[in-house]
Design a protein around this motif. Structure first.
Motif, mmCIF file in Angstrom:
data_model
loop_
_atom_site.group_PDB
_atom_site.id
_atom_site.type_symbol
_atom_site.label_atom_id
_atom_site.label_comp_id
_atom_site.label_asym_id
_atom_site.label_seq_id
_atom_site.Cartn_x
_atom_site.Cartn_y
_atom_site.Cartn_z
ATOM 1 N N UNK A 62 17.262 -0.054 4.645
ATOM 2 C CA UNK A 62 16.795 1.242 5.115
ATOM 3 C C UNK A 62 15.435 1.591 4.531
ATOM 4 N N UNK A 63 15.243 1.264 3.261
ATOM 5 C CA UNK A 63 13.940 1.508 2.641
ATOM 6 C C UNK A 63 12.858 0.725 3.370
ATOM 7 N N UNK A 64 13.166 -0.521 3.703
ATOM 8 C CA UNK A 64 12.194 -1.364 4.385
ATOM 9 C C UNK A 64 11.895 -0.865 5.791
ATOM 10 N N UNK A 65 12.944 -0.591 6.553
ATOM 11 C CA UNK A 65 12.764 -0.273 7.974
ATOM 12 C C UNK A 65 12.409 1.180 8.249
ATOM 13 N N UNK A 66 12.848 2.094 7.375
ATOM 14 C CA UNK A 66 12.631 3.522 7.632
ATOM 15 C C UNK A 66 11.510 4.138 6.794
ATOM 16 N N UNK A 67 11.117 3.469 5.727
ATOM 17 C CA UNK A 67 10.076 4.025 4.856
ATOM 18 C C UNK A 67 8.862 3.103 4.789
ATOM 19 N N UNK A 68 9.080 1.892 4.283
ATOM 20 C CA UNK A 68 7.937 1.002 4.043
ATOM 21 C C UNK A 68 7.253 0.554 5.331
ATOM 22 N N UNK A 69 8.029 0.013 6.272
ATOM 23 C CA UNK A 69 7.427 -0.527 7.503
ATOM 24 C C UNK A 69 6.681 0.532 8.304
ATOM 25 N N UNK A 70 7.256 1.740 8.525
ATOM 26 C CA UNK A 70 6.506 2.756 9.264
ATOM 27 C C UNK A 70 5.195 3.150 8.588
ATOM 28 N N UNK A 71 5.213 3.284 7.260
ATOM 29 C CA UNK A 71 4.000 3.660 6.543
ATOM 30 C C UNK A 71 2.985 2.525 6.493
ATOM 31 N N UNK A 72 3.476 1.305 6.561
ATOM 32 C CA UNK A 72 2.589 0.141 6.500
ATOM 33 C C UNK A 72 2.093 -0.291 7.875
ATOM 34 N N UNK A 73 2.558 0.350 8.920
ATOM 35 C CA UNK A 73 2.272 -0.094 10.282
ATOM 36 C C UNK A 73 0.779 -0.205 10.599
ATOM 37 N N UNK A 74 -0.079 0.718 10.150
ATOM 38 C CA UNK A 74 -1.513 0.558 10.455
ATOM 39 C C UNK A 74 -2.088 -0.765 9.948
ATOM 40 N N UNK A 77 0.807 -1.216 0.000
ATOM 41 C CA UNK A 77 0.000 0.000 0.000
ATOM 42 C C UNK A 77 0.845 1.273 0.000
ATOM 43 N N UNK A 78 2.135 1.147 0.255
ATOM 44 C CA UNK A 78 3.012 2.316 0.292
ATOM 45 C C UNK A 78 3.206 2.860 -1.127
ATOM 46 N N UNK A 79 3.142 4.167 -1.270
ATOM 47 C CA UNK A 79 3.295 4.824 -2.575
ATOM 48 C C UNK A 79 4.650 4.461 -3.192
#
Length: 226
Positions: free
Chosen positions: A132-144, A114-116
């Motif tokens: 870093x992309x996974x842990x700092x961008x994708x995972x935080x945005x996908x957390x809900x 769902x991340x842009x």
């Protein structure tokens, strides 16, 4: 109405609120089984789901596998597992883990999907590694959505854990249902069902609050800000 009145009387009896067969003890057992099951299932499903969501590989297999696991009959799996692990808590936990994996897996890979994509491309463009992309961008945005997977898995386990009491060994709130039916003690059955429903509603409310908190604290990442 007699069953309703008898159930109220059951709850009013102090003997049902103490000892190993009391509501507090059974409730703690039930929560313990639920927590252990979700932790084991998450340790299996979340890493796989994050890898699938990040790489896009094996998504079709994950969807099919999740569907198959969701379709498994709980009582049948419990019986089959008992033949190999023995009748007791191991078979119950194994069965509940299988049922908890699909929503956790789906929440993880669907959350990352769902991340842009522009946000991800921008993160890579500024030199972020894949980790870093996974842990700092994708995972935080996908957390809900990941939390939503935990919510679905937890509620499913809370409800299904009552069936685990079908085999000797596991306690929990399911004992009220199984033992009550065996003894035709319907007030006990209704009381156990009410406690399970209330527990599920409370846990659902807690997860709703967690999802809202996570949604409000998500990093406001965008291609321009990155």
């Amino acid at each position: 109405m007699s069953v309703v009145n008898d159930t109220i009387d059951w709850f009013s009896d102090s003997a049902h609120w103490s000892g190993e067969d009391g509501v507090p003890h059974r409730l703690v057992q039930h929560l313990g089984y639920t927590g252990l099951t979700v932790v084991i299932a998450a340790a299996i499903a979340i890493p796989i789901g994050l890898w699938i969501g990040h790489t896009g590989r094996l998504r079709g297999l994950a969807v099919v596998s999740s569907g198959v696991l969701r379709a498994l009959p709980t009582l049948g799996v419990l019986t089959y597992a008992s033949l190999f692990t023995g009748i007791g808590i191991k078979a119950a936990i194994f069965t509940l883990v299988l049922l908890a994996i699909p929503p956790l897996l789906a929440g993880a890979y669907a959350g990352l999907e769902s991340v842009d994509r522009q946000t991800i491309d921008a993160a890579r463009a500024i030199g972020m590694t894949e980790w870093q992309v996974l842990t700092k961008v994708e995972a935080p945005l996908a957390l809900p959505l990941i939390v939503g997977g935990f919510r679905s898995a937890t509620l499913q386990v809370v409800a299904t854990a009552t069936v685990a009491a079908f085999v000797p060994g596991p306690g929990g709130l399911g004992r009220y249902l199984i033992d009550g039916l065996a003894l035709s003690d319907y007030p006990r059955v209704v009381a156990g069902s009410v406690v399970v429903i209330v527990l599920a509603l409370i846990l659902d409310g807690i997860f709703v609050l967690i999802q809202r908190a996570v949604l409000g604290s998500r990093p406001a990442l965008s291609p321009t800000s990155a």
